[in-house]
Design a protein around this motif. Structure first.
Motif, short mmCIF file in Angstrom:
data_model
loop_
_atom_site.label_atom_id
_atom_site.label_comp_id
_atom_site.label_asym_id
_atom_site.label_seq_id
_atom_site.Cartn_x
_atom_site.Cartn_y
_atom_site.Cartn_z
N SER A 28 49.98 35.96 42.43
CA SER A 28 49.53 37.19 43.06
C SER A 28 48.53 37.95 42.19
O SER A 28 48.08 39.03 42.54
CB SER A 28 50.74 38.10 43.35
OG SER A 28 51.36 38.51 42.14
N GLU B 145 46.48 29.79 47.30
CA GLU B 145 46.62 31.24 47.31
C GLU B 145 45.32 31.90 47.80
O GLU B 145 45.35 32.86 48.56
CB GLU B 145 46.98 31.73 45.92
CG GLU B 145 46.98 33.25 45.74
CD GLU B 145 48.07 33.93 46.53
OE1 GLU B 145 48.01 35.17 46.66
OE2 GLU B 145 49.01 33.25 46.99
N ARG C 263 44.80 34.44 51.06
CA ARG C 263 44.27 35.80 50.95
C ARG C 263 43.06 36.01 51.86
O ARG C 263 42.92 37.06 52.48
CB ARG C 263 43.90 36.11 49.50
CG ARG C 263 45.08 36.17 48.56
CD ARG C 263 44.69 36.80 47.24
NE ARG C 263 45.57 36.40 46.17
CZ ARG C 263 45.48 36.82 44.93
NH1 ARG C 263 44.49 37.64 44.58
NH2 ARG C 263 46.31 36.41 43.99
N ARG D 11 42.47 39.82 52.46
CA ARG D 11 42.63 40.38 51.12
C ARG D 11 41.59 39.78 50.17
O ARG D 11 41.10 38.68 50.41
CB ARG D 11 44.03 40.08 50.58
CG ARG D 11 45.16 40.79 51.31
CD ARG D 11 46.49 40.36 50.74
NE ARG D 11 46.76 38.94 51.02
CZ ARG D 11 47.58 38.18 50.31
NH1 ARG D 11 48.19 38.68 49.26
NH2 ARG D 11 47.77 36.92 50.65
#
Length: 227
Positions: A77, A106, A110, A115
């Protein structure tokens, strides 16, 4: 009091490539030649870049193969990843494939959710050991380009390009956040962030000046290009 922006950075790579040395150089301005395998350590340090204050939350992760399974979900993250290899050990560059694969998954998640994608920087450490070099600068650069990452060569021992590397990470994270917030316009803004956002002319000139290794009394250092 000026607002402090928080940036999380995970430092990963093979054991013995100098991840902890780079981290301690940034946080404590110290270097140690003793190798003490890390499972996971956390540090924090503040830096001011382009007039903005940042709190860097650093996670120095395990590089040994037996510990890679401990790579916590929380590491993925992070806002940015510093992927370190040892220029005197060609195998350490290939070890980065393991981390790149997880980070890519990841990254896709996102982007799909709107994101900001994580920033990736490939770092060839121990550039003071030119006689023992196994990985050419061009090889490291090509690997970084292949994976949509920035590139720099560093020496934790000689304090070469350590501050500059983290400065680049911070600027690219800040740019990604501006794009996600709609402050930077463009129909392909999201796709640009996946391969690192383009820098302004002013930023390019700044990084050109910073990418040169610091002077060495033997005339040994040459300028190291960063991408």
């Amino acid at each position: 009091m000026a607002e402090i922006q928080r940036i999380t950075i995970t430092i990963c790579g093979d054991g013995g490539c100098g991840k902890s040395s780079i981290t301690l150089r940034l946080v404590r301005s110290q270097w140690t030649h003793e190798y003490d395998p890390t499972i996971e350590d956390s540090y924090s340090v503040t830096r001011t870049i382009d007039g903005t204050n940042y709190l860097l939350m650093l996670t120095d992760t395990a590089g040994q193969e037996e510990y890679r399974g401990l790579w916590a979900t929380s590491n993925l993250s992070s806002d940015a990843f510093l992927l370190v290899y040892d220029i005197t050990n060609s195998d350490s560059l290939h070890v980065l494939d393991y981390y790149m694969e997880m980070i890519s998954l990841e990254e896709e998640a996102r982007i799909d959710s709107g994101r900001p994608p994580p920033v990736k920087m490939v770092v060839g450490n121990k550039c003071d050991l030119q006689v023992a070099r196994q990985v050419k600068s061009s090889e490291g650069l090509e690997y970084a380009k292949k994976h949509g990452a920035g590139f720099m060569e560093t020496s934790a021992r000689e304090m070469v390009n350590v501050e500059e590397t983290f400065g680049q990470l911070i600027r690219r994270v800040a740019e990604n956040r501006r794009i996600a917030a709609g402050e930077v316009q463009g129909p392909d803004a999201v796709s640009k962030t996946a391969a690192l956002p383009p820098l302004s002319e002013k930023e390019k000139e700044r990084e050109k000046r910073q990418s040169g290794a610091r002077g060495h009394k033997g005339g040994f250092w040459r300028k190291l290009k960063c991408w």
